[in-house]
Design a protein around this motif. Structure first.
Motif, mmCIF file in Angstrom:
data_model
loop_
_atom_site.group_PDB
_atom_site.id
_atom_site.type_symbol
_atom_site.label_atom_id
_atom_site.label_comp_id
_atom_site.label_asym_id
_atom_site.label_seq_id
_atom_site.Cartn_x
_atom_site.Cartn_y
_atom_site.Cartn_z
ATOM 1 N N GLU A 201 65.708 80.139 3.854
ATOM 2 C CA GLU A 201 66.505 79.993 2.636
ATOM 3 C C GLU A 201 66.193 78.662 1.944
ATOM 4 O OE1 GLU A 201 71.160 79.668 1.106
ATOM 5 O OE2 GLU A 201 70.704 79.735 3.244
ATOM 6 N N ASP A 203 66.480 75.449 -0.513
ATOM 7 C CA ASP A 203 67.459 74.526 -1.075
ATOM 8 C C ASP A 203 66.763 73.184 -1.241
ATOM 9 O OD1 ASP A 203 70.271 73.576 -1.737
ATOM 10 O OD2 ASP A 203 69.801 72.280 -0.044
ATOM 11 N N THR A 204 67.040 72.494 -2.331
ATOM 12 C CA THR A 204 66.357 71.229 -2.618
ATOM 13 C C THR A 204 66.449 70.255 -1.462
ATOM 14 O OG1 THR A 204 66.822 71.496 -4.980
ATOM 15 C CG2 THR A 204 66.213 69.289 -4.228
ATOM 16 N N CYS A 206 67.535 71.186 1.735
ATOM 17 C CA CYS A 206 67.556 71.907 3.023
ATOM 18 C C CYS A 206 68.904 71.736 3.722
ATOM 19 C CB CYS A 206 66.419 71.432 3.925
ATOM 20 S SG CYS A 206 64.764 71.798 3.281
ATOM 21 N N TYR A 208 71.352 74.236 4.065
ATOM 22 C CA TYR A 208 71.965 75.448 4.588
ATOM 23 C C TYR A 208 71.202 76.005 5.783
ATOM 24 C CZ TYR A 208 74.142 74.777 0.064
ATOM 25 O OH TYR A 208 74.792 74.226 -1.018
#
Length: 419
Positions: A201, A203-204, A206, A208
């Motif tokens: 997944e 995310d800018t 990381c 999550y």
């Protein structure tokens, strides 16, 4: 967006709790026994600042036959690369004698943590100089992993091997899991890790779902080699010693395909070891790694020299972010020690700095002499982690740039964002 809505719902729930009895906000005590299939736990006095010199413990128990899913919704503790001052620790059982799932501080929330039984234990400690609002976490009861998802983590001692996220390659990895692989070589050997497939997944920062790589056998921030997410393959990673720890975390929502990783144990001369006679057949080919011209025999210097991510994605993941001029370079073991005359500081963490003749100086350890290939007299923007001596540590995949004045505006804006 779903995560933001959920977080808002939690705060609204807390704000309206006990309204039928009085108009006061809920008071979070220092520790306690929590039960039920769902609920929330927070530091003492949250969302007010937590008190100094405290030691609070909570034990969460769900129904027999189920496991505890713990997800942080807010984290704001005094920051330190090794979380040696204020921190919250999570244990897989009823007390601190159980396996520790993680120790956290700062403002970057960890992914979901999952117990193997029906209890989880939380300890938060603060020193005399506490700072921040503390933490808020939500817990829910869930079913234990299915048989197909149980192959999650373990100790790897063979000279070559591979491992994957649960469910690979048939379907996406499960939500709410924490997997840790501990790769162990012999003294005078090192571990080289390569990802062949990677889809986590995105995310800018990381925050999550992510994969974190550590030197040694513990998940300590001072030993972190990198944190990765998204679909870009991480570069080749090598241990400085004879052990490497790989930790994969997924939260309770979005998932992806996962990863396939392969590792080789090598001698210090760069030769991959032959598989043991009793080992099952493997598709990994034993090769002799050529030594690059001009590189020392150190293990990290055999890693491809390329930075990972962007200026923005590395900002929050780094302990320090500075721009400065290289004043001196001197050999130190198999690397270099650089003295940096600082131009601007954007994050310093526990980076040790000193004033000399009107200049602010800091020490940096370049693990590999030529990667990154810093040059005396040149100005750079540098970021990385801080070791126990307060020295900046720059492995080959650290993010760096030749300094340009226009970077100052971008970095100043990043300092105003909450990581």
């Amino acid at each position: 967006m779903e995560k933001q809505v959920f977080l808002l719902g939690v705060f609204l729930h807390l704000a309206t709790a006990q309204r039928t009895d009085n108009t006061t906000r809920p008071v979070f005590p220092c520790g306690g026994q929590l039960s039920g299939n769902q609920g929330h736990v927070a530091s003492e006095s949250f969302p007010a600042a937590y008190p100094p010199n405290s030691n609070c413990s909570w034990t969460i128990t769900v129904s027999p036959g189920q496991v505890v899913h713990l997800s942080f919704r807010h984290l704001d503790l005094e920051s330190n690369p090794t979380c040696r001052y204020d921190h919250v620790s999570i244990y897989n059982g009823q007390s601190p004698s159980a396996e520790r799932l993680g120790r956290f501080c700062g403002t970057i929330r960890p992914g979901a943590l999952v117990s193997t039984g029906n209890t989880i234990h939380i300890v938060m400690e603060s020193d005399s100089d506490s700072a921040g609002k503390g933490f808020l976490a939500v817990y829910t009861a869930g079913l234990p992993p299915t048989t197909e998802s149980q192959f999650c983590g373990g100790k790897l001692v063979k000279p070559q091997g591979s491992f994957t996220t649960p469910n690979w390659p048939d379907k996406t990895y499960p939500t709410g899991i924490t997997c840790t692989w501990h790769i162990v070589a012999r003294p005078h050997q090192y571990v080289e890790l390569n990802f062949e497939k990677f889809a986590i997944e995105d995310d800018t920062y990381c925050r999550y779902d992510y994969v974190t790589i550590y030197n040694g056998d513990r998940s300590e921030e001072g030993q972190r080699l990198g944190r990765f997410c998204g679909s870009t393959l991480p570069g080749s990673i090598t241990s400085e010693g004879s052990e490497l720890l790989v930790q994969f975390v997924s939260d309770l929502s979005v998932t992806a395909d996962g990863f396939l990783a392969k590792y080789d144990v090598r001698q210090r001369n760069g030769v991959a070891l032959q598989p043991e006679p009793t080992s099952p057949p493997t598709t990994t080919t034993t090769t002799k790694a050529p030594r690059r011209k001009g590189h020392p025999k150190g293990t990290m210097c055999q890693t491809k020299c390329r930075r990972q991510g962007t200026l923005q994605s590395n900002f929050c993941a780094s302990d320090f972010v500075i721009s400065g001029k290289v004043v001196s370079l001197s050999p130190l073991g198999q690397g270099l020690q650089a003295t940096i005359s600082i131009i601007h500081t954007y994050k310093t963490g526990s980076l040790a700095m000193r004033e000399v003749q009107g200049k602010t100086l800091a020490k940096m350890l370049l693990v590999c002499r030529r990667c990154p290939n810093l040059k005396k007299g040149v100005r750079y923007t540098l970021m990385g982690i801080v070791d126990a001596q307060g020295r900046g540590r720059i492995p080959p995949n650290s993010f760096f740039l030749i300094y340009k004045p226009q970077q100052h505006q971008v970095l100043t804006k990043l300092t105003k964002r909450r990581c």
